[in-house]
Motif scaffolding. Sequence first.
Motif, PDB file in Angstrom:
ATOM      1  N   HIS A 211       0.757  -1.325   0.208  1.00 40.61           N
ATOM      2  CA  HIS A 211       0.007  -0.091   0.094  1.00 40.61           C
ATOM      3  C   HIS A 211       0.855   1.144   0.087  1.00 40.61           C
ATOM      4  O   HIS A 211       1.535   1.563   1.058  1.00 40.61           O
ATOM      5  CB  HIS A 211      -0.894  -0.012   1.214  1.00 40.61           C
ATOM      6  CG  HIS A 211      -1.734  -1.228   1.246  1.00 40.61           C
ATOM      7  ND1 HIS A 211      -3.152  -1.231   0.630  1.00 40.61           N
ATOM      8  CD2 HIS A 211      -1.609  -2.637   1.669  1.00 40.61           C
ATOM      9  CE1 HIS A 211      -3.676  -2.512   1.001  1.00 40.61           C
ATOM     10  NE2 HIS A 211      -2.649  -3.254   1.614  1.00 40.61           N
ATOM     11  N   LEU A 212       1.020   1.908  -1.220  1.00 42.67           N
ATOM     12  CA  LEU A 212       2.052   2.741  -1.117  1.00 42.67           C
ATOM     13  C   LEU A 212       1.010   4.266  -1.339  1.00 42.67           C
ATOM     14  O   LEU A 212       0.689   4.653  -2.562  1.00 42.67           O
ATOM     15  CB  LEU A 212       2.958   2.896  -2.520  1.00 42.67           C
ATOM     16  CG  LEU A 212       3.790   1.625  -2.590  1.00 42.67           C
ATOM     17  CD1 LEU A 212       4.336   1.307  -3.865  1.00 42.67           C
ATOM     18  CD2 LEU A 212       4.789   1.719  -1.261  1.00 42.67           C
ATOM     19  N   GLY A 213       0.432   4.677  -0.306  1.00 41.93           N
ATOM     20  CA  GLY A 213      -0.443   5.805  -0.522  1.00 41.93           C
ATOM     21  C   GLY A 213      -1.754   5.166  -1.047  1.00 41.93           C
ATOM     22  O   GLY A 213      -2.214   4.111  -0.672  1.00 41.93           O
ATOM     23  N   ALA A 214      -2.235   5.892  -2.177  1.00 41.23           N
ATOM     24  CA  ALA A 214      -3.349   5.255  -2.985  1.00 41.23           C
ATOM     25  C   ALA A 214      -3.430   4.375  -3.691  1.00 41.23           C
ATOM     26  O   ALA A 214      -4.153   3.878  -4.551  1.00 41.23           O
ATOM     27  CB  ALA A 214      -4.350   6.380  -3.435  1.00 41.23           C
ATOM     28  N   CYS A 215      -1.876   3.914  -3.844  1.00 41.27           N
ATOM     29  CA  CYS A 215      -1.636   2.884  -4.920  1.00 41.27           C
ATOM     30  C   CYS A 215      -1.424   1.657  -4.407  1.00 41.27           C
ATOM     31  O   CYS A 215      -0.555   1.634  -3.118  1.00 41.27           O
ATOM     32  CB  CYS A 215      -0.465   3.495  -5.614  1.00 41.27           C
ATOM     33  SG  CYS A 215       0.253   2.193  -6.721  1.00 41.27           S
ATOM     34  N   ARG A 216      -2.038   0.511  -4.671  1.00 41.03           N
ATOM     35  CA  ARG A 216      -1.903  -0.850  -4.166  1.00 41.03           C
ATOM     36  C   ARG A 216      -1.023  -1.689  -5.216  1.00 41.03           C
ATOM     37  O   ARG A 216      -1.628  -1.737  -6.481  1.00 41.03           O
ATOM     38  CB  ARG A 216      -3.262  -1.429  -3.877  1.00 41.03           C
ATOM     39  CG  ARG A 216      -3.967  -0.897  -2.580  1.00 41.03           C
ATOM     40  CD  ARG A 216      -5.481  -1.297  -2.619  1.00 41.03           C
ATOM     41  NE  ARG A 216      -5.534  -2.492  -3.216  1.00 41.03           N
ATOM     42  CZ  ARG A 216      -5.720  -3.616  -2.582  1.00 41.03           C
ATOM     43  NH1 ARG A 216      -5.555  -3.575  -1.333  1.00 41.03           N
ATOM     44  NH2 ARG A 216      -6.096  -5.032  -3.112  1.00 41.03           N
ATOM     45  N   VAL A 217      -0.097  -2.234  -5.109  1.00 42.38           N
ATOM     46  CA  VAL A 217       0.654  -2.925  -5.899  1.00 42.38           C
ATOM     47  C   VAL A 217       1.069  -4.469  -5.424  1.00 42.38           C
ATOM     48  O   VAL A 217       1.706  -4.516  -4.093  1.00 42.38           O
ATOM     49  CB  VAL A 217       2.087  -2.040  -6.207  1.00 42.38           C
ATOM     50  CG1 VAL A 217       3.029  -3.067  -6.855  1.00 42.38           C
ATOM     51  CG2 VAL A 217       1.893  -0.968  -6.960  1.00 42.38           C
TER      52      VAL A 217
ATOM     53  N   LYS B 299       9.441   9.398   4.278  1.00 40.58           N
ATOM     54  CA  LYS B 299       8.122   8.642   4.998  1.00 40.58           C
ATOM     55  C   LYS B 299       7.062   9.166   3.860  1.00 40.58           C
ATOM     56  O   LYS B 299       5.738   8.477   3.998  1.00 40.58           O
ATOM     57  CB  LYS B 299       8.041   9.362   6.111  1.00 40.58           C
ATOM     58  CG  LYS B 299       9.103   9.318   7.005  1.00 40.58           C
ATOM     59  CD  LYS B 299       9.218   7.872   7.735  1.00 40.58           C
ATOM     60  CE  LYS B 299      10.078   7.942   8.712  1.00 40.58           C
ATOM     61  NZ  LYS B 299      10.426   6.458   8.986  1.00 40.58           N
ATOM     62  N   VAL B 300       7.017  10.340   3.097  1.00 35.23           N
ATOM     63  CA  VAL B 300       5.800  10.581   2.264  1.00 35.23           C
ATOM     64  C   VAL B 300       6.134  10.235   0.844  1.00 35.23           C
ATOM     65  O   VAL B 300       7.311  10.179   0.387  1.00 35.23           O
ATOM     66  CB  VAL B 300       5.516  11.971   2.640  1.00 35.23           C
ATOM     67  CG1 VAL B 300       5.091  12.303   3.862  1.00 35.23           C
ATOM     68  CG2 VAL B 300       6.646  13.031   2.188  1.00 35.23           C
ATOM     69  N   GLU B 301       5.149  10.205   0.074  1.00 38.15           N
ATOM     70  CA  GLU B 301       5.257  10.303  -1.300  1.00 38.15           C
ATOM     71  C   GLU B 301       5.960   9.093  -1.862  1.00 38.15           C
ATOM     72  O   GLU B 301       6.738   8.896  -2.754  1.00 38.15           O
ATOM     73  CB  GLU B 301       5.923  11.387  -2.046  1.00 38.15           C
ATOM     74  CG  GLU B 301       5.265  12.608  -1.884  1.00 38.15           C
ATOM     75  CD  GLU B 301       6.430  13.915  -1.924  1.00 38.15           C
ATOM     76  OE1 GLU B 301       7.359  13.886  -2.531  1.00 38.15           O
ATOM     77  OE2 GLU B 301       5.950  15.062  -1.606  1.00 38.15           O
ATOM     78  N   ARG B 302       5.530   7.792  -0.959  1.00 39.00           N
ATOM     79  CA  ARG B 302       6.385   6.641  -1.044  1.00 39.00           C
ATOM     80  C   ARG B 302       6.113   6.024  -2.484  1.00 39.00           C
ATOM     81  O   ARG B 302       6.952   5.373  -3.099  1.00 39.00           O
ATOM     82  CB  ARG B 302       5.762   5.631  -0.117  1.00 39.00           C
ATOM     83  CG  ARG B 302       6.254   6.050   1.155  1.00 39.00           C
ATOM     84  CD  ARG B 302       5.889   5.255   2.402  1.00 39.00           C
ATOM     85  NE  ARG B 302       6.513   3.668   2.263  1.00 39.00           N
ATOM     86  CZ  ARG B 302       7.604   3.545   3.068  1.00 39.00           C
ATOM     87  NH1 ARG B 302       7.943   4.329   3.834  1.00 39.00           N
ATOM     88  NH2 ARG B 302       8.030   2.501   2.837  1.00 39.00           N
ATOM     89  N   CYS B 303       4.785   6.267  -2.907  1.00 33.56           N
ATOM     90  CA  CYS B 303       4.726   5.491  -4.402  1.00 33.56           C
ATOM     91  C   CYS B 303       5.495   6.275  -5.423  1.00 33.56           C
ATOM     92  O   CYS B 303       6.135   5.525  -6.304  1.00 33.56           O
ATOM     93  CB  CYS B 303       3.358   5.788  -4.847  1.00 33.56           C
ATOM     94  SG  CYS B 303       2.645   5.270  -6.358  1.00 33.56           S
ATOM     95  N   CYS B 304       5.743   7.550  -5.442  1.00 33.05           N
ATOM     96  CA  CYS B 304       6.377   8.369  -6.387  1.00 33.05           C
ATOM     97  C   CYS B 304       7.702   7.905  -6.484  1.00 33.05           C
ATOM     98  O   CYS B 304       8.519   7.428  -7.304  1.00 33.05           O
ATOM     99  CB  CYS B 304       6.421   9.761  -6.289  1.00 33.05           C
ATOM    100  SG  CYS B 304       7.351  10.600  -7.386  1.00 33.05           S
ATOM    101  N   ILE B 305       8.574   7.791  -5.335  1.00 31.15           N
ATOM    102  CA  ILE B 305       9.955   7.434  -4.948  1.00 31.15           C
ATOM    103  C   ILE B 305      10.139   5.959  -5.443  1.00 31.15           C
ATOM    104  O   ILE B 305      11.112   5.638  -6.090  1.00 31.15           O
ATOM    105  CB  ILE B 305      10.310   7.754  -3.550  1.00 31.15           C
ATOM    106  CG1 ILE B 305      11.980   7.449  -3.630  1.00 31.15           C
ATOM    107  CG2 ILE B 305       9.959   6.613  -2.655  1.00 31.15           C
ATOM    108  CD1 ILE B 305      12.715   8.632  -4.258  1.00 31.15           C
TER     109      ILE B 305
END
Lengths: 149, 204
Positions: free
Chosen positions: A4-10, A50-56
Motif C-alpha cells: 500500500h503506497l498511499g493510494a496505490c496498491r501494488v 516517509k511521504v510520497e512513497r509511491c512516487c519514489i
Amino acid sequence: KIFHLGACRVSMSMAEIRAGFTAIKANIQSRDPIRTLSILSHPHSLHKVKVERCCITHHLFTFYVDKVFKHCKTEDSFVNRKISSIANSFLSVRRKLGQCHEQNNCVCGEESTEKFKQILANYEGLNVTTAAMKSLGELDILLDWMDKS
Amino acid sequence: GDALLPAPQSISILSTNMKHFLTWSPVIIQGATVRYSVEFQGEYEREYANGSWIPISECSLTTATVCNITEDISATVAYKLRVRAELGATRSRWATMKGFFNRVTTSLTPPVLRVLADGYHLLVQLADMGPALQFRVLYWKKGQESRMQQKVVREVSSLVHLDTMEAGAEYCVKAQTHVEAINRSSSFSPTQCVRAQGDASMWL
C-alpha cells in the motif's frame, strides 16, 4: 504481497525477488570496490523518506530497469540468470506503478523529487559499471524500505 | 558448419502447478548422439537488453529432450524460449518456440488431501506441491454449509488442525490450490466428510 503506497496498491512477489537477490548478493557486492559510498543511502537513509512513497518507488523501479540491470552483465551464467529474474520482476512491478501514476495515485512532490535527484547524482558520480553494480548490491536497502511500508 | 544439422521441432511448454518444462522432439542422426542447448529471453531482455538471450546451463549440451525452466521463469512477464541441436562442432540453427510463455497460464490442479477425525479433532493432511503454492481449505459441519469456515495453509509440513467437532457430528472438507504470485486458484478437490467420535444425542 500487496504493498500500500498511499493510494496505490501494488502486488509484488517480494519473496521471489529477495530469494533471487540473496542468491547473488555476495557475488555482486564483491564486485563493488568502493565500500565508503552509497547510491541509495547518501547523504540520507532511504528510510527517512516517509511521504510520497509511491512516487519514489516508481522512480527507483524505473531507475533499476532503465539504468542498472543492463550494466550488470557478468561472466557468471548463474548470476546473469538471477539478474534476469529480478529485472523481469521489476519490469512487471514498474508497469503496475506506472498505472498508478497514470491514475494520479502516485503523486510526486518536492521530497521524492529531491531524493531521487540525489540518487541519480550519486549514480552519475561513478563510472557506469561501478555505479550499476553498487546499485544492484544495494537492492536489499530498497526491498527493506518497501517491506517497512 | 551450422546448416547440416536440422533444428529441433515441436517445441512446447508443459506447465503445471508453477513447474515449467520445455520439451522438443529429438533430432535423429543414425549412429550419433545429438545434444541440445536451451536459452530464454524475458520481456526485460527484449525491451532493455537488445533482445539478448540467456543460456540455461543445466540444459547446455544435454542429451535430454526436456528442460526444467522453472527457476528461470520467475517473473510474471512474457518469455521466449529457444533450443538448438549440437553434434560435435556442428550446430543447428536456433529453433524458437512459437509465441510467448507467461507463467500466469500454468495449469493448477486441486490439492491431494486426506481428512481425519482424531477423536473430536478435525484434521487435514495436504500433499506438498512446491514452494509457490498455498492451499485454501474450506470446512463445515454437514448440513450447515452456510457456516463454512476457511483456513489458508502456506506451509505443508504436517497435519493441520481445522476444528474441534461436536460429538457424533459429521464434518466435511474441500480445498483448492492458490498461487499468490499470479493470483489464481485451482478448482476444488472432491469433498471429504468424517464423523467425530461419540454419540450425537449427547448434544440434544
